[in-house]
Design a protein around this motif. Structure first.
Motif, mmCIF file in Angstrom:
data_model
loop_
_atom_site.group_PDB
_atom_site.id
_atom_site.type_symbol
_atom_site.label_atom_id
_atom_site.label_comp_id
_atom_site.label_asym_id
_atom_site.label_seq_id
_atom_site.Cartn_x
_atom_site.Cartn_y
_atom_site.Cartn_z
ATOM 1 N N THR A 64 -45.230 -36.120 -20.377
ATOM 2 C CA THR A 64 -44.280 -35.116 -20.874
ATOM 3 C C THR A 64 -43.936 -35.349 -22.341
ATOM 4 O OG1 THR A 64 -43.344 -35.122 -18.655
ATOM 5 C CG2 THR A 64 -42.073 -33.976 -20.333
ATOM 6 N N ILE A 65 -43.806 -36.630 -22.730
ATOM 7 C CA ILE A 65 -43.403 -36.876 -24.126
ATOM 8 C C ILE A 65 -44.590 -37.229 -25.035
ATOM 9 C CG2 ILE A 65 -41.045 -37.571 -23.494
ATOM 10 C CD1 ILE A 65 -41.905 -40.456 -24.159
ATOM 11 N N HIS A 66 -45.799 -37.088 -24.488
ATOM 12 C CA HIS A 66 -47.029 -37.311 -25.278
ATOM 13 C C HIS A 66 -47.027 -38.674 -25.978
ATOM 14 C CE1 HIS A 66 -47.556 -33.107 -24.447
ATOM 15 N NE2 HIS A 66 -46.458 -32.809 -25.109
ATOM 16 N N SER A 67 -46.919 -39.722 -25.171
ATOM 17 C CA SER A 67 -46.905 -41.068 -25.747
ATOM 18 C C SER A 67 -47.822 -41.957 -24.907
ATOM 19 C CB SER A 67 -45.481 -41.610 -25.717
ATOM 20 O OG SER A 67 -45.460 -42.972 -26.064
ATOM 21 N N SER A 68 -48.167 -43.122 -25.439
ATOM 22 C CA SER A 68 -48.965 -44.047 -24.635
ATOM 23 C C SER A 68 -48.024 -44.813 -23.710
ATOM 24 C CB SER A 68 -49.735 -45.013 -25.536
ATOM 25 O OG SER A 68 -49.103 -46.263 -25.575
ATOM 26 N N GLN A 69 -48.466 -45.050 -22.478
ATOM 27 C CA GLN A 69 -47.606 -45.690 -21.475
ATOM 28 C C GLN A 69 -47.173 -47.079 -21.924
ATOM 29 O OE1 GLN A 69 -48.492 -44.767 -17.496
ATOM 30 N NE2 GLN A 69 -47.578 -46.574 -16.623
ATOM 31 N N ARG A 70 -48.100 -47.853 -22.434
ATOM 32 C CA ARG A 70 -47.766 -49.223 -22.851
ATOM 33 C C ARG A 70 -46.741 -49.218 -23.976
ATOM 34 N NH1 ARG A 70 -48.401 -54.419 -23.033
ATOM 35 N NH2 ARG A 70 -48.852 -55.484 -24.990
ATOM 36 N N SER A 71 -46.966 -48.351 -24.961
ATOM 37 C CA SER A 71 -46.072 -48.330 -26.131
ATOM 38 C C SER A 71 -44.653 -47.899 -25.744
ATOM 39 C CB SER A 71 -46.695 -47.449 -27.211
ATOM 40 O OG SER A 71 -45.797 -46.493 -27.671
ATOM 41 N N ILE A 72 -44.534 -46.877 -24.873
ATOM 42 C CA ILE A 72 -43.184 -46.410 -24.497
ATOM 43 C C ILE A 72 -42.483 -47.433 -23.599
ATOM 44 C CG2 ILE A 72 -43.746 -45.004 -22.446
ATOM 45 C CD1 ILE A 72 -41.245 -44.063 -25.205
ATOM 46 N N GLN A 73 -43.245 -48.138 -22.744
ATOM 47 C CA GLN A 73 -42.653 -49.167 -21.883
ATOM 48 C C GLN A 73 -42.042 -50.276 -22.753
ATOM 49 O OE1 GLN A 73 -42.178 -49.034 -18.651
ATOM 50 N NE2 GLN A 73 -44.047 -48.739 -17.468
ATOM 51 N N ILE A 74 -42.787 -50.713 -23.773
ATOM 52 C CA ILE A 74 -42.307 -51.787 -24.662
ATOM 53 C C ILE A 74 -41.077 -51.322 -25.433
ATOM 54 C CG2 ILE A 74 -42.889 -53.151 -26.731
ATOM 55 C CD1 ILE A 74 -45.823 -53.205 -25.625
ATOM 56 N N LYS A 75 -41.151 -50.103 -25.969
ATOM 57 C CA LYS A 75 -40.017 -49.543 -26.740
ATOM 58 C C LYS A 75 -38.770 -49.440 -25.872
ATOM 59 C CE LYS A 75 -41.892 -46.413 -30.257
ATOM 60 N NZ LYS A 75 -42.175 -44.982 -30.483
ATOM 61 N N PHE A 76 -38.961 -48.947 -24.637
ATOM 62 C CA PHE A 76 -37.828 -48.735 -23.734
ATOM 63 C C PHE A 76 -37.161 -50.059 -23.379
ATOM 64 C CE2 PHE A 76 -35.473 -47.642 -19.931
ATOM 65 C CZ PHE A 76 -35.047 -46.353 -20.184
ATOM 66 N N LYS A 77 -37.977 -51.068 -23.074
ATOM 67 C CA LYS A 77 -37.445 -52.394 -22.708
ATOM 68 C C LYS A 77 -36.708 -53.009 -23.895
ATOM 69 C CE LYS A 77 -38.104 -55.858 -19.448
ATOM 70 N NZ LYS A 77 -37.201 -56.910 -19.865
ATOM 71 N N SER A 78 -37.236 -52.821 -25.090
ATOM 72 C CA SER A 78 -36.611 -53.374 -26.293
ATOM 73 C C SER A 78 -35.268 -52.699 -26.582
ATOM 74 C CB SER A 78 -37.555 -53.192 -27.481
ATOM 75 O OG SER A 78 -36.877 -53.475 -28.668
ATOM 76 N N LEU B 240 -26.776 -36.161 -38.044
ATOM 77 C CA LEU B 240 -27.850 -36.758 -38.848
ATOM 78 C C LEU B 240 -29.150 -36.908 -38.065
ATOM 79 C CD1 LEU B 240 -25.823 -39.587 -40.659
ATOM 80 C CD2 LEU B 240 -26.770 -37.538 -41.718
ATOM 81 N N ASN B 241 -29.045 -36.886 -36.726
ATOM 82 C CA ASN B 241 -30.232 -37.084 -35.881
ATOM 83 C C ASN B 241 -30.346 -35.959 -34.862
ATOM 84 O OD1 ASN B 241 -31.135 -40.093 -36.531
ATOM 85 N ND2 ASN B 241 -28.907 -40.044 -36.441
ATOM 86 N N SER B 242 -30.660 -34.778 -35.344
ATOM 87 C CA SER B 242 -30.705 -33.634 -34.420
ATOM 88 C C SER B 242 -31.881 -33.755 -33.452
ATOM 89 C CB SER B 242 -30.763 -32.321 -35.191
ATOM 90 O OG SER B 242 -31.808 -32.376 -36.135
ATOM 91 N N ASN B 243 -32.964 -34.438 -33.873
ATOM 92 C CA ASN B 243 -34.111 -34.625 -32.973
ATOM 93 C C ASN B 243 -33.893 -35.851 -32.093
ATOM 94 O OD1 ASN B 243 -35.425 -32.438 -34.069
ATOM 95 N ND2 ASN B 243 -36.408 -33.677 -35.657
ATOM 96 N N ARG B 244 -34.254 -35.716 -30.834
ATOM 97 C CA ARG B 244 -34.126 -36.839 -29.913
ATOM 98 C C ARG B 244 -35.314 -37.775 -30.065
ATOM 99 N NH1 ARG B 244 -30.646 -33.456 -28.323
ATOM 100 N NH2 ARG B 244 -29.300 -33.663 -26.506
ATOM 101 N N ASN B 245 -35.056 -39.083 -30.075
ATOM 102 C CA ASN B 245 -36.182 -40.030 -30.148
ATOM 103 C C ASN B 245 -36.786 -40.223 -28.753
ATOM 104 O OD1 ASN B 245 -34.638 -41.942 -28.743
ATOM 105 N ND2 ASN B 245 -34.051 -43.064 -30.570
ATOM 106 N N SER B 246 -37.853 -41.005 -28.663
ATOM 107 C CA SER B 246 -38.581 -41.121 -27.388
ATOM 108 C C SER B 246 -37.732 -41.736 -26.273
ATOM 109 C CB SER B 246 -39.869 -41.921 -27.583
ATOM 110 O OG SER B 246 -39.583 -43.169 -28.164
ATOM 111 N N ILE B 247 -36.841 -42.680 -26.614
ATOM 112 C CA ILE B 247 -36.006 -43.333 -25.583
ATOM 113 C C ILE B 247 -35.035 -42.312 -24.982
ATOM 114 C CG2 ILE B 247 -34.414 -45.247 -25.082
ATOM 115 C CD1 ILE B 247 -37.231 -46.131 -26.068
#
Length: 268
Positions: free
Chosen positions: A181-195, A152-159
């Motif tokens: 590499t993943i074309h994201s903002s540093q702050r946004s990916i840091q918050i997502k990853f920690k969550s 159902l999730n063939s695409n990998r999410n940012s995490i």
């Protein structure tokens, strides 16, 4: 400790499920008459879902002591070694989930959840677990659910992408390089990853590097590969940097480290 040899076992999920589940492992003292105590587990960048059957298991994390009687428990990312005591007539089956697996369920915010364990109701799980099930049955249930999740999730999410980049890079890679590499903002990916994981990206990378070094140290013929080589191979500045990081997690030095006290991954 006559049954210590059979105490630890590993069971592997299907190739498709392996995207989300590292493996299933068991601590089986179900036929044992005595307490198995002071066994240690090292962090490895995974979450664990522990199914306790029988009496109880006692787990000491760096934060507190948990008495886990019969039931299902969710174990967060661990950042330090964990001490385990297993009562007689007790079996624990542990489903080891990759760091990104929980990001498939965005309703969970794990920002402040590390070195901790919570008891959960089996109805909260997305698949049906029975505490009395044999490992093969649990394996079947897990494969069935996670194979479908993969379809159902063939695409990998940012995490998942961040973790994959860290795992596949032989050289150390900075957070800013990962973000590019993943074309994201540093702050946004840091918050997502920690969550999603409870860890910072940097801490996750450190845990993987440390665990790889320990596995290498245990499996290497130390006559052929000395500590300095292991330290440099795993991108520590030098041997003393490696020893310092080793002591942070294990509270012992590589020289006095006793692999027999630990539940360590089997070499596949």
């Amino acid at each position: 400790m006559s049954n210590a040899l059979n105490l630890y076992s590993e069971h592997y999920v299907s190739v498709k499920s392996e995207r989300f589940v590292n493996k299933i492992w068991c601590l089986d003292n179900f036929l044992g008459e005595s307490l198995i105590e002071n066994k240690l587990v090292l962090p490895n960048g995974c979450f664990n879902l522990a199914i306790v059957r029988g009496n109880a298991i006692e787990v000491h994390t760096s934060k507190k002591k948990y008495e886990m009687n019969e039931g299902v428990y969710f174990c967060s990312q661990m950042t330090n070694k964990v001490l385990v005591n297993i009562q007689p007539k007790t079996k624990v089956t542990i489903i080891q989930l990759h760091a990104w697996t929980l990001s498939m369920f965005p309703k969970y915010d794990l920002s402040d959840f590390t070195d901790s364990i919570i008891k959960i109701d089996t109805t909260e799980l997305p698949f049906k677990i029975n505490i009395q099930d044999a490992v093969d049955t649990t394996l079947q249930t897990v494969n069935c659910y996670f194979e479908e999740l993969a379809d159902l999730n063939s695409n990998r999410n940012s995490i998942e992408k961040v973790c994959e980049i860290i795992k596949s890079n032989e050289d150390e890679i900075s957070v800013s390089e990962i973000v590019k590499t993943i074309h994201s903002s540093q702050r946004s990916i840091q918050i997502k990853f920690k969550s999603a994981t409870g860890l910072t990206i940097k801490k996750y990378a450190q845990i993987l590097k440390f665990r790889k070094s320990v596995d290498q140290m245990v499996n290497a013929d130390l006559e052929k590969m000395n500590l300095t080589e292991i330290a440099l191979y795993n991108k520590y500045f030098d041997q003393s940097h490696f020893i310092r990081k080793f002591k942070d997690v294990t509270k012992t030095t590589p020289k006095t480290f006793n692999p027999d006290s630990y539940f360590l991954s089997q070499k596949r």
